[in-house]
Design a protein around this motif. Structure first.
Motif, PDB file in Angstrom:
ATOM      1  N   PRO A 122      -9.594 -85.905  25.951  1.00 33.07           N
ATOM      2  CA  PRO A 122      -9.394 -85.410  27.314  1.00 33.07           C
ATOM      3  C   PRO A 122     -10.515 -85.880  28.239  1.00 33.07           C
ATOM      4  CG  PRO A 122      -9.016 -83.665  25.718  1.00 33.07           C
ATOM      5  CD  PRO A 122      -9.581 -84.822  24.959  1.00 33.07           C
ATOM      6  N   GLY A 123     -10.160 -86.146  29.485  1.00 30.88           N
ATOM      7  CA  GLY A 123     -11.142 -86.623  30.459  1.00 30.88           C
ATOM      8  C   GLY A 123     -10.445 -87.379  31.575  1.00 30.88           C
ATOM      9  N   GLN A 124     -11.242 -88.029  32.428  1.00 29.70           N
ATOM     10  CA  GLN A 124     -10.689 -88.794  33.544  1.00 29.70           C
ATOM     11  C   GLN A 124     -10.802 -90.288  33.247  1.00 29.70           C
ATOM     12  OE1 GLN A 124     -12.388 -89.398  37.824  1.00 29.70           O
ATOM     13  NE2 GLN A 124     -11.015 -87.623  37.961  1.00 29.70           N
ATOM     14  N   TYR A 125      -9.706 -91.013  33.516  1.00 28.80           N
ATOM     15  CA  TYR A 125      -9.644 -92.442  33.240  1.00 28.80           C
ATOM     16  C   TYR A 125      -8.976 -93.151  34.416  1.00 28.80           C
ATOM     17  CZ  TYR A 125     -10.453 -90.702  28.511  1.00 28.80           C
ATOM     18  OH  TYR A 125     -10.970 -90.053  27.420  1.00 28.80           O
ATOM     19  N   THR A 126      -9.101 -94.480  34.443  1.00 32.89           N
ATOM     20  CA  THR A 126      -8.442 -95.273  35.484  1.00 32.89           C
ATOM     21  C   THR A 126      -7.756 -96.485  34.867  1.00 32.89           C
ATOM     22  OG1 THR A 126     -10.435 -96.580  35.933  1.00 32.89           O
ATOM     23  CG2 THR A 126     -10.086 -94.599  37.275  1.00 32.89           C
ATOM     24  N   ALA A 127      -6.676 -96.905  35.527  1.00 34.17           N
ATOM     25  CA  ALA A 127      -6.000 -98.169  35.223  1.00 34.17           C
ATOM     26  C   ALA A 127      -5.741 -98.850  36.561  1.00 34.17           C
ATOM     27  CB  ALA A 127      -4.700 -97.934  34.465  1.00 34.17           C
ATOM     28  N   THR A 128      -6.084-100.137  36.663  1.00 29.17           N
ATOM     29  CA  THR A 128      -6.017-100.866  37.921  1.00 29.17           C
ATOM     30  C   THR A 128      -5.213-102.142  37.745  1.00 29.17           C
ATOM     31  OG1 THR A 128      -8.176-100.010  38.601  1.00 29.17           O
ATOM     32  CG2 THR A 128      -7.362-101.968  39.757  1.00 29.17           C
ATOM     33  N   GLU A 129      -4.268-102.355  38.666  1.00 24.94           N
ATOM     34  CA  GLU A 129      -3.507-103.606  38.652  1.00 24.94           C
ATOM     35  C   GLU A 129      -4.261-104.670  39.433  1.00 24.94           C
ATOM     36  OE1 GLU A 129       0.434-105.250  40.780  1.00 24.94           O
ATOM     37  OE2 GLU A 129       0.816-103.596  39.389  1.00 24.94           O
ATOM     38  N   ASP A 130      -4.429-105.831  38.821  1.00 21.05           N
ATOM     39  CA  ASP A 130      -5.133-106.925  39.484  1.00 21.05           C
ATOM     40  C   ASP A 130      -4.267-107.514  40.594  1.00 21.05           C
ATOM     41  OD1 ASP A 130      -7.079-106.497  37.627  1.00 21.05           O
ATOM     42  OD2 ASP A 130      -6.554-108.209  36.366  1.00 21.05           O
ATOM     43  N   PRO A 131      -4.878-108.017  41.671  1.00 17.53           N
ATOM     44  CA  PRO A 131      -4.113-108.685  42.734  1.00 17.53           C
ATOM     45  C   PRO A 131      -3.685-110.084  42.288  1.00 17.53           C
ATOM     46  CG  PRO A 131      -6.435-108.784  43.225  1.00 17.53           C
ATOM     47  CD  PRO A 131      -6.310-107.942  41.986  1.00 17.53           C
ATOM     48  N   GLY A 132      -2.928-110.755  43.152  1.00 17.46           N
ATOM     49  CA  GLY A 132      -2.580-112.145  42.875  1.00 17.46           C
ATOM     50  C   GLY A 132      -1.247-112.324  42.188  1.00 17.46           C
ATOM     51  N   GLY A 136      -4.549 -77.651  35.255  1.00  8.81           N
ATOM     52  CA  GLY A 136      -5.664 -78.554  35.520  1.00  8.81           C
ATOM     53  C   GLY A 136      -5.392 -79.460  36.706  1.00  8.81           C
ATOM     54  N   THR A 137      -6.225 -80.494  36.836  1.00  7.49           N
ATOM     55  CA  THR A 137      -6.132 -81.436  37.944  1.00  7.49           C
ATOM     56  C   THR A 137      -5.051 -82.469  37.660  1.00  7.49           C
ATOM     57  OG1 THR A 137      -8.488 -81.166  38.372  1.00  7.49           O
ATOM     58  CG2 THR A 137      -7.420 -83.090  39.351  1.00  7.49           C
ATOM     59  N   GLY A 138      -4.198 -82.726  38.642  1.00  3.92           N
ATOM     60  CA  GLY A 138      -3.140 -83.700  38.461  1.00  3.92           C
ATOM     61  C   GLY A 138      -3.644 -85.123  38.600  1.00  3.92           C
ATOM     62  N   SER A 139      -2.965 -86.052  37.960  1.00  3.10           N
ATOM     63  CA  SER A 139      -3.286 -87.468  38.083  1.00  3.10           C
ATOM     64  C   SER A 139      -2.670 -88.019  39.361  1.00  3.10           C
ATOM     65  CB  SER A 139      -2.767 -88.227  36.864  1.00  3.10           C
ATOM     66  OG  SER A 139      -3.311 -87.682  35.666  1.00  3.10           O
ATOM     67  N   SER A 140      -3.207 -89.137  39.853  1.00  2.14           N
ATOM     68  CA  SER A 140      -2.742 -89.670  41.135  1.00  2.14           C
ATOM     69  C   SER A 140      -2.910 -91.178  41.168  1.00  2.14           C
ATOM     70  CB  SER A 140      -3.527 -89.030  42.298  1.00  2.14           C
ATOM     71  OG  SER A 140      -4.909 -89.343  42.176  1.00  2.14           O
ATOM     72  N   GLY A 141      -2.282 -91.806  42.172  1.00  2.00           N
ATOM     73  CA  GLY A 141      -2.383 -93.246  42.340  1.00  2.00           C
ATOM     74  C   GLY A 141      -2.723 -93.615  43.773  1.00  2.00           C
ATOM     75  N   SER A 142      -3.483 -94.696  43.947  1.00  2.00           N
ATOM     76  CA  SER A 142      -3.833 -95.210  45.267  1.00  2.00           C
ATOM     77  C   SER A 142      -3.413 -96.671  45.347  1.00  2.00           C
ATOM     78  CB  SER A 142      -5.337 -95.083  45.511  1.00  2.00           C
ATOM     79  OG  SER A 142      -5.722 -95.824  46.664  1.00  2.00           O
ATOM     80  N   VAL A 143      -2.422 -96.953  46.219  1.00 11.35           N
ATOM     81  CA  VAL A 143      -1.984 -98.338  46.396  1.00 11.35           C
ATOM     82  C   VAL A 143      -3.103 -99.167  47.016  1.00 11.35           C
ATOM     83  CG1 VAL A 143      -0.339 -99.822  47.605  1.00 11.35           C
ATOM     84  CG2 VAL A 143       0.451 -97.716  46.530  1.00 11.35           C
ATOM     85  N   ALA A 144      -3.858 -98.567  47.948  1.00  9.65           N
ATOM     86  CA  ALA A 144      -4.945 -99.296  48.606  1.00  9.65           C
ATOM     87  C   ALA A 144      -5.980 -99.778  47.591  1.00  9.65           C
ATOM     88  CB  ALA A 144      -5.597 -98.416  49.661  1.00  9.65           C
ATOM     89  N   ASP A 145      -6.270 -98.938  46.595  1.00  7.39           N
ATOM     90  CA  ASP A 145      -7.242 -99.301  45.561  1.00  7.39           C
ATOM     91  C   ASP A 145      -6.589 -99.953  44.351  1.00  7.39           C
ATOM     92  OD1 ASP A 145      -9.299 -98.236  47.106  1.00  7.39           O
ATOM     93  OD2 ASP A 145      -9.074 -96.245  46.208  1.00  7.39           O
ATOM     94  N   ARG A 146      -5.238 -99.972  44.340  1.00  9.58           N
ATOM     95  CA  ARG A 146      -4.462-100.554  43.236  1.00  9.58           C
ATOM     96  C   ARG A 146      -4.762 -99.827  41.923  1.00  9.58           C
ATOM     97  NH1 ARG A 146      -2.448-105.316  45.155  1.00  9.58           N
ATOM     98  NH2 ARG A 146      -1.756-105.908  43.061  1.00  9.58           N
ATOM     99  N   THR A 147      -5.071 -98.517  42.006  1.00 13.56           N
ATOM    100  CA  THR A 147      -5.608 -97.802  40.847  1.00 13.56           C
ATOM    101  C   THR A 147      -4.899 -96.477  40.626  1.00 13.56           C
ATOM    102  OG1 THR A 147      -7.786 -98.808  41.100  1.00 13.56           O
ATOM    103  CG2 THR A 147      -7.696 -96.730  39.900  1.00 13.56           C
ATOM    104  N   ALA A 148      -4.617 -96.184  39.360  1.00 12.35           N
ATOM    105  CA  ALA A 148      -4.174 -94.855  38.939  1.00 12.35           C
ATOM    106  C   ALA A 148      -5.374 -94.115  38.365  1.00 12.35           C
ATOM    107  CB  ALA A 148      -3.071 -94.959  37.902  1.00 12.35           C
ATOM    108  N   THR A 149      -5.612 -92.900  38.868  1.00 13.81           N
ATOM    109  CA  THR A 149      -6.681 -92.050  38.345  1.00 13.81           C
ATOM    110  C   THR A 149      -6.028 -90.970  37.490  1.00 13.81           C
ATOM    111  OG1 THR A 149      -8.069 -92.475  40.279  1.00 13.81           O
ATOM    112  CG2 THR A 149      -8.608 -90.551  38.943  1.00 13.81           C
ATOM    113  N   ILE A 150      -6.365 -90.965  36.223  1.00 14.77           N
ATOM    114  CA  ILE A 150      -5.674 -90.135  35.237  1.00 14.77           C
ATOM    115  C   ILE A 150      -6.594 -89.017  34.784  1.00 14.77           C
ATOM    116  CG2 ILE A 150      -4.595 -90.149  32.957  1.00 14.77           C
ATOM    117  CD1 ILE A 150      -4.490 -93.406  33.784  1.00 14.77           C
ATOM    118  N   ASP A 151      -6.151 -87.771  34.976  1.00 15.68           N
ATOM    119  CA  ASP A 151      -6.863 -86.600  34.468  1.00 15.68           C
ATOM    120  C   ASP A 151      -6.106 -86.083  33.254  1.00 15.68           C
ATOM    121  OD1 ASP A 151      -9.204 -85.680  36.314  1.00 15.68           O
ATOM    122  OD2 ASP A 151      -7.635 -86.367  37.674  1.00 15.68           O
ATOM    123  N   LEU A 152      -6.627 -86.379  32.088  1.00 15.28           N
ATOM    124  CA  LEU A 152      -5.934 -86.074  30.833  1.00 15.28           C
ATOM    125  C   LEU A 152      -6.443 -84.760  30.254  1.00 15.28           C
ATOM    126  CD1 LEU A 152      -3.873 -87.331  28.812  1.00 15.28           C
ATOM    127  CD2 LEU A 152      -5.869 -88.200  27.554  1.00 15.28           C
TER     128      LEU A 152
END
Length: 199
Positions: free
Chosen positions: A81-91, A109-125
């Motif tokens: 359990p913890g916070q993680y990220t996955a990011t899609e590369d541009p191009g 607990g805290t929900g996971s979320s995504g940011s298109v601007a950062d191209r990143t999913a922030t995962i709270d597991l």
């Protein structure tokens, strides 16, 4: 042992006169790992040859992987359990990242979320939870402007302006049988002075 339940353990020393006596008490709460799933969706559907590159900090040393829409999810199991990220590369050429959504199987607990601007999913597991994050890419539309003269000539230059697209989309197109392509995503574009195109 049941996840999330606190247990009390006796700490013992060597036997004395055939008897083992408690030397103290300790408590521990076991925590179950979870699962993270990263999915790729394309609009319209794409083939296996179109791969999207990702980086992640889910594995102990972090890493990268590639994913196509028809590959199925990339699954990480037994994740603490913890916070993680996955990011899609541009191009990815004409394929624009348009959405990142995350679904937590545990509503606590805290929900996971995504940011298109950062191209990143922030995962709270959370313990014993499965989090699924979906990255959606949309293929851009294309406008082709053909300039044709009757009779054919290469001596006259016609100016066309594409409005509503990239800032550098203004072009000069000359003579017959010459074309210019513009790739856009989800915009209304006007090619002056002739037509308006909705993409």
């Amino acid at each position: 042992l049941t996840n999330g339940t606190e247990y009390e353990f006796a700490v013992t020393a060597n036997a004395v006169d055939g008897e083992i006596s408690p030397q103290g008490l300790a408590t521990a709460t076991p925590v179950a790992p979870g699962t993270i799933r990263i999915e790729k969706v394309t609009n319209p559907a794409s083939g296996a040859s179109l791969k999207f590159d990702f980086t992640e900090d889910i594995t102990p040393d972090g890493g990268s992987f590639e994913l196509a829409a028809n590959d199925g999810p990339r699954e990480f199991i037994d994740v603490p359990p913890g916070q993680y990220t996955a990011t899609e590369d541009p191009g990815q050429g004409q394929w624009t990242l348009t959405s990142i959504t995350c679904e937590d199987s545990d509503g606590n607990g805290t929900g996971s979320s995504g940011s298109v601007a950062d191209r990143t999913a922030t995962i709270d597991l959370d313990p014993n939870e499965t989090v699924t994050c979906t990255f959606t890419n949309t293929q851009g539309s294309q406008i082709v402007v053909d300039n044709v003269t009757i009779p054919p000539t290469e001596d006259v230059v016609f100016d066309f302006t594409l409005a509503g697209g990239p800032e550098d989309a203004e072009e000069t197109v000359a003579a017959a049988a010459i074309s210019r392509s513009f790739t856009l995503t989800h915009v209304s574009a006007t090619v002056s002075p002739y037509v308006t195109l909705a993409l």
